[in-house]
Design a protein around this motif. Sequence first.
Motif, PDB file in Angstrom:
ATOM      1  N   VAL A 141      14.371  -5.613  -4.579  1.00  0.00           N
ATOM      2  CA  VAL A 141      14.840  -4.229  -4.698  1.00  0.00           C
ATOM      3  C   VAL A 141      14.004  -3.300  -3.817  1.00  0.00           C
ATOM      4  O   VAL A 141      14.530  -2.433  -3.117  1.00  0.00           O
ATOM      5  CB  VAL A 141      14.785  -3.750  -6.169  1.00  0.00           C
ATOM      6  CG1 VAL A 141      15.088  -2.260  -6.271  1.00  0.00           C
ATOM      7  CG2 VAL A 141      15.753  -4.545  -7.024  1.00  0.00           C
ATOM      8  N   ALA A 142      12.690  -3.474  -3.872  1.00  0.00           N
ATOM      9  CA  ALA A 142      11.770  -2.627  -3.088  1.00  0.00           C
ATOM     10  C   ALA A 142      10.778  -3.526  -2.363  1.00  0.00           C
ATOM     11  O   ALA A 142       9.795  -3.972  -2.963  1.00  0.00           O
ATOM     12  CB  ALA A 142      11.033  -1.652  -3.999  1.00  0.00           C
TER      13      ALA A 142
ATOM     14  N   ALA B 157       8.475   2.642   2.089  1.00  0.00           N
ATOM     15  CA  ALA B 157       7.700   3.887   2.182  1.00  0.00           C
ATOM     16  C   ALA B 157       8.152   4.917   1.169  1.00  0.00           C
ATOM     17  O   ALA B 157       7.407   5.843   0.833  1.00  0.00           O
ATOM     18  CB  ALA B 157       7.817   4.468   3.592  1.00  0.00           C
ATOM     19  N   CYS B 158       9.377   4.749   0.660  1.00  0.00           N
ATOM     20  CA  CYS B 158       9.929   5.721  -0.276  1.00  0.00           C
ATOM     21  C   CYS B 158      10.932   5.008  -1.177  1.00  0.00           C
ATOM     22  O   CYS B 158      11.638   4.097  -0.732  1.00  0.00           O
ATOM     23  CB  CYS B 158      10.602   6.860   0.490  1.00  0.00           C
ATOM     24  SG  CYS B 158      11.270   8.183  -0.546  1.00  0.00           S
TER      25      CYS B 158
ATOM     26  N   SER C 154       1.763  -0.751  -2.193  1.00  0.00           N
ATOM     27  CA  SER C 154       2.533  -1.734  -2.954  1.00  0.00           C
ATOM     28  C   SER C 154       1.816  -3.074  -2.923  1.00  0.00           C
ATOM     29  O   SER C 154       1.084  -3.381  -1.980  1.00  0.00           O
ATOM     30  CB  SER C 154       3.950  -1.873  -2.384  1.00  0.00           C
ATOM     31  OG  SER C 154       3.916  -2.250  -1.031  1.00  0.00           O
ATOM     32  N   THR C 155       2.033  -3.869  -3.967  1.00  0.00           N
ATOM     33  CA  THR C 155       1.368  -5.169  -4.038  1.00  0.00           C
ATOM     34  C   THR C 155       2.220  -6.137  -4.842  1.00  0.00           C
ATOM     35  O   THR C 155       2.971  -5.740  -5.739  1.00  0.00           O
ATOM     36  CB  THR C 155      -0.030  -5.046  -4.675  1.00  0.00           C
ATOM     37  OG1 THR C 155      -0.664  -6.328  -4.680  1.00  0.00           O
ATOM     38  CG2 THR C 155       0.063  -4.546  -6.113  1.00  0.00           C
TER      39      THR C 155
ATOM     40  N   PHE D  86       4.616  -4.181  -7.551  1.00  0.00           N
ATOM     41  CA  PHE D  86       4.069  -2.977  -8.187  1.00  0.00           C
ATOM     42  C   PHE D  86       3.864  -1.923  -7.111  1.00  0.00           C
ATOM     43  O   PHE D  86       3.284  -2.200  -6.059  1.00  0.00           O
ATOM     44  CB  PHE D  86       2.744  -3.288  -8.889  1.00  0.00           C
ATOM     45  CG  PHE D  86       2.908  -4.034 -10.186  1.00  0.00           C
ATOM     46  CD1 PHE D  86       2.923  -3.359 -11.400  1.00  0.00           C
ATOM     47  CD2 PHE D  86       3.060  -5.419 -10.185  1.00  0.00           C
ATOM     48  CE1 PHE D  86       3.077  -4.051 -12.587  1.00  0.00           C
ATOM     49  CE2 PHE D  86       3.216  -6.114 -11.371  1.00  0.00           C
ATOM     50  CZ  PHE D  86       3.221  -5.424 -12.582  1.00  0.00           C
ATOM     51  N   LEU D  87       4.354  -0.724  -7.377  1.00  0.00           N
ATOM     52  CA  LEU D  87       4.299   0.369  -6.406  1.00  0.00           C
ATOM     53  C   LEU D  87       3.483   1.526  -6.968  1.00  0.00           C
ATOM     54  O   LEU D  87       3.772   2.014  -8.072  1.00  0.00           O
ATOM     55  CB  LEU D  87       5.713   0.863  -6.081  1.00  0.00           C
ATOM     56  CG  LEU D  87       6.738  -0.209  -5.682  1.00  0.00           C
ATOM     57  CD1 LEU D  87       8.134   0.376  -5.680  1.00  0.00           C
ATOM     58  CD2 LEU D  87       6.405  -0.773  -4.314  1.00  0.00           C
ATOM     59  N   ARG D  88       2.473   1.931  -6.223  1.00  0.00           N
ATOM     60  CA  ARG D  88       1.750   3.160  -6.568  1.00  0.00           C
ATOM     61  C   ARG D  88       2.480   4.320  -5.903  1.00  0.00           C
ATOM     62  O   ARG D  88       2.722   4.299  -4.695  1.00  0.00           O
ATOM     63  CB  ARG D  88       0.303   3.095  -6.088  1.00  0.00           C
ATOM     64  CG  ARG D  88      -0.561   2.075  -6.825  1.00  0.00           C
ATOM     65  CD  ARG D  88      -2.009   2.187  -6.389  1.00  0.00           C
ATOM     66  NE  ARG D  88      -2.829   1.161  -6.984  1.00  0.00           N
ATOM     67  CZ  ARG D  88      -3.410   1.257  -8.191  1.00  0.00           C
ATOM     68  NH1 ARG D  88      -3.255   2.364  -8.890  1.00  0.00           N
ATOM     69  NH2 ARG D  88      -4.150   0.270  -8.666  1.00  0.00           N
TER      70      ARG D  88
END
Length: 209
Positions: free
Chosen positions: A8-9, A14-15, A32-33, A43-45
């Motif tokens: 999905v991401a 970047a967004c 992201s990691t 996981f996205l910060r």
Amino acid sequence: MVVTNLHVAPLDAACITVRTSLNSKAIRVVSSTRPVEGMDIVFLRVDEPFDMFARVEHEVEIRGGAKVMSIGYGLYSSQATGVGTLDGEPLVSRGIITQVVKLPLEDGSPAEQMMLATSAACWNGSSGGGLFAMPEGKLVGMITSNAKVESTGMIYPQLGFAIPTAVLRAGLDAVLCGGHVQTSERVKRLWTMQSTHKDVPQDTKKVKL
């Protein structure tokens, strides 16, 4: 922090667009990691807090036959309708847990929930949505995929698979500690849907009795 499926991401996103029943907005990804090796999790910060969220707990006890509800924004997209998914409301489906698969996440670790199969419907675009135990509403897993027949391409929305909260929590703990989860080969095989048994011969005339 946002957790969703890697498909999905991607790691270079970047967004992202975060949608709730209240609104939809674009949020910048700080980093992201992918802390759980071989799993479809990222996981996205992000640079904004959230007013609405689901708590990722350690393993939530759930068994086959338990009532659950899937919530996601699949099937109808804002690009297709121009007005958002069903006026901003998510798609909701009720069903049961049809199977709980327990395996060690890492070699030598105790067996935990590694996959949930559910009859709560999941559609194209539902990935990253939540699977919740009913009636308490606890998050038990993240919707990840449907059952698909490779020979025909037919997808069965009433047979979906979710990554349990035990795996999500292990990933979150790894992110917070700067670590990494070395996923066992058994779990990797499970999620790549590799065959675990020999198929019954289709030509029954050749089977000796």
